[in-house]
Design a protein around this motif. Structure first.
Motif, short mmCIF file in Angstrom:
data_model
loop_
_atom_site.label_atom_id
_atom_site.label_comp_id
_atom_site.label_asym_id
_atom_site.label_seq_id
_atom_site.Cartn_x
_atom_site.Cartn_y
_atom_site.Cartn_z
N ALA A 271 10.95 35.16 32.89
CA ALA A 271 9.68 35.39 33.64
C ALA A 271 10.19 34.95 35.36
CB ALA A 271 8.73 34.30 33.38
N LEU A 272 11.13 34.07 35.32
CA LEU A 272 11.67 34.01 36.78
C LEU A 272 12.44 35.29 37.10
CD1 LEU A 272 12.63 31.96 39.09
CD2 LEU A 272 14.34 31.28 37.65
N GLY A 273 12.98 35.92 36.13
CA GLY A 273 13.81 37.20 36.59
C GLY A 273 12.59 38.13 36.80
N GLU A 274 11.46 38.42 36.37
CA GLU A 274 10.65 39.34 36.81
C GLU A 274 10.20 39.30 38.32
OE1 GLU A 274 8.73 41.64 35.40
OE2 GLU A 274 9.15 41.46 33.24
N VAL A 275 10.05 37.92 38.83
CA VAL A 275 9.76 37.71 40.16
C VAL A 275 10.93 37.99 40.91
CG1 VAL A 275 8.78 36.14 41.70
CG2 VAL A 275 8.16 35.78 39.34
N LEU A 276 12.11 37.45 40.53
CA LEU A 276 13.01 37.83 41.73
C LEU A 276 13.48 39.29 41.67
CD1 LEU A 276 15.32 34.45 41.12
CD2 LEU A 276 13.52 34.82 42.59
N VAL A 277 13.60 39.71 40.49
CA VAL A 277 14.07 40.98 40.45
C VAL A 277 13.18 42.09 41.28
CG1 VAL A 277 14.73 43.35 38.92
CG2 VAL A 277 15.48 40.87 38.43
N HIS A 278 11.70 41.92 40.87
CA HIS A 278 10.83 42.66 41.44
C HIS A 278 10.61 42.36 42.98
CE1 HIS A 278 9.73 44.89 38.08
NE2 HIS A 278 9.01 43.93 37.51
N ARG A 279 10.84 41.02 43.37
CA ARG A 279 11.13 40.84 44.78
C ARG A 279 12.14 41.72 45.23
NH1 ARG A 279 13.33 38.68 49.03
NH2 ARG A 279 12.18 37.19 50.47
N ALA A 280 13.33 41.99 44.84
CA ALA A 280 14.48 42.55 45.12
C ALA A 280 13.95 44.26 45.29
CB ALA A 280 15.45 42.45 44.44
N ASP A 281 13.14 44.55 44.18
CA ASP A 281 12.87 45.92 44.06
C ASP A 281 11.93 46.20 45.51
OD1 ASP A 281 13.68 46.96 41.60
OD2 ASP A 281 12.01 46.02 40.78
N ILE A 282 10.95 45.45 45.97
CA ILE A 282 10.29 45.76 47.00
C ILE A 282 10.61 45.30 48.41
CG2 ILE A 282 8.31 45.84 45.61
CD1 ILE A 282 7.48 43.31 46.83
N ALA A 283 11.77 44.60 48.45
CA ALA A 283 12.32 43.67 49.75
C ALA A 283 12.38 44.99 51.02
CB ALA A 283 13.45 43.02 49.45
N ARG A 284 13.11 45.76 50.65
CA ARG A 284 13.65 46.73 51.82
C ARG A 284 12.26 47.59 52.51
NH1 ARG A 284 18.90 50.13 51.24
NH2 ARG A 284 19.47 48.26 51.24
N ALA A 285 11.41 48.06 51.46
CA ALA A 285 10.34 48.64 51.62
C ALA A 285 9.21 48.20 52.26
CB ALA A 285 9.69 49.40 50.34
N ALA A 286 9.14 46.70 51.90
CA ALA A 286 8.03 45.69 52.39
C ALA A 286 8.52 44.98 53.64
CB ALA A 286 7.75 44.69 51.35
N GLY A 287 9.87 45.28 54.00
CA GLY A 287 10.29 44.41 55.11
C GLY A 287 10.51 42.94 54.81
N LEU A 288 10.88 42.56 53.60
CA LEU A 288 11.06 41.18 53.22
C LEU A 288 12.30 40.67 53.78
CD1 LEU A 288 9.51 40.83 49.71
CD2 LEU A 288 8.12 40.82 51.75
N PRO A 289 12.31 39.39 54.08
CA PRO A 289 13.68 38.86 54.64
C PRO A 289 14.56 38.53 53.45
CG PRO A 289 11.88 37.01 54.35
CD PRO A 289 11.27 38.29 54.27
N ASN A 290 15.76 38.73 53.56
CA ASN A 290 16.80 38.65 52.46
C ASN A 290 16.59 37.21 51.80
OD1 ASN A 290 19.12 38.94 50.89
ND2 ASN A 290 20.14 37.68 52.19
N ARG A 291 16.63 37.17 50.57
CA ARG A 291 16.63 35.96 49.62
C ARG A 291 18.08 35.64 49.24
NH1 ARG A 291 16.81 33.56 45.05
NH2 ARG A 291 15.42 31.81 44.63
N PRO A 292 18.80 34.82 50.12
CA PRO A 292 19.97 34.41 49.56
C PRO A 292 20.30 34.19 48.06
CG PRO A 292 19.67 33.39 51.46
CD PRO A 292 18.26 33.68 50.85
N ALA A 293 21.40 34.34 47.40
CA ALA A 293 21.74 33.85 46.01
C ALA A 293 21.59 32.24 45.83
CB ALA A 293 23.01 34.58 45.70
N ASP A 294 21.22 32.01 44.97
CA ASP A 294 21.09 30.51 44.48
C ASP A 294 21.22 30.05 43.14
OD1 ASP A 294 18.62 31.18 43.62
OD2 ASP A 294 17.43 30.04 45.24
#
Length: 198
Positions: free
Chosen positions: A111-134
């Motif tokens: 479920a965590l992966g659902e959030v992080l992967v889908h955030r990555a899916d939309i990051a560029r198109a939505a103009g989201l700031p980079n989320r560094p690896a942790d």
């Protein structure tokens, strides 16, 4: 970590994403995401659907939409996207941040992966700031390697070493082909958006 700790992390990531989406340009919601055939709006609706969901609503309710589970989730998300404004989707994602649906038999890291992967899916198109690896990124990559069959990716993922350029850890065997890049980019490799290294 105990499951409660994972679910707290999932809630934090949903809330952080909702906050980030507040400043997304309205035109970006119709832009294509890295999920083939899905817009930014579709992806966010998908996250809302899962966050609000229960086993009954998703597994049984979904069967009324389409007997194929992957298709029923897709169709339900698209219906939600079509019926809700971006502001409503953000509000609902925030309200459902503490939802605990995960496919039965799978750990909360999925479920965590659902959030992080889908955030990555939309990051560029939505103009989201980079989320560094942790450590959360690492846990998702470990789960995706271990449960490759649940994500529809090649079992070759088990041989790949993921080496984020924005963290000082790696995931995978030391002798395998290396996937290198930002943590968000590696999440997209691990889920088949980009090809595995050979």
């Amino acid at each position: 970590m105990p499951n409660d700790t994972w679910w707290a992390a999932i809630a934090e990531e949903r809330l952080a994403l909702a906050d980030a989406l507040e400043s997304t340009d309205p035109s970006a919601w119709a832009a294509p995401s890295r999920c083939v055939g899905w817009t930014v709006r579709d992806v966010v609706a998908h996250l809302v659907y899962l966050a609000e969901g229960t086993r009954l609503s998703i597994l049984l309710g979904g069967a009324l939409i389409d007997p194929r589970p992957s298709r029923s989730v897709d169709k339900a998300a698209r219906r939600l996207a079509a019926s809700q404004s971006p502001e409503q989707l953000i509000s609902r994602l925030r309200a459902a941040a503490h939802g605990r649906f995960v496919v039965p038999g799978l750990p909360p890291q999925v479920a965590l992966g659902e959030v992080l992967v889908h955030r990555a899916d939309i990051a560029r198109a939505a103009g989201l700031p980079n989320r560094p690896a942790d450590d959360r990124t690492k846990a998702v990559l470990e789960a995706e390697r271990r449960l490759w069959f649940a994500f529809g990716v090649s079992r070759r993922i088990r041989d790949v070493r993921f080496a984020p350029t924005d963290a000082d850890w790696t995931v995978g065997p030391p002798g395998g082909p290396v996937a290198s890049g930002r943590g968000e980019d590696l999440l997209l490799v691990a889920t088949g958006r980009d090809p595995l290294p050979t």
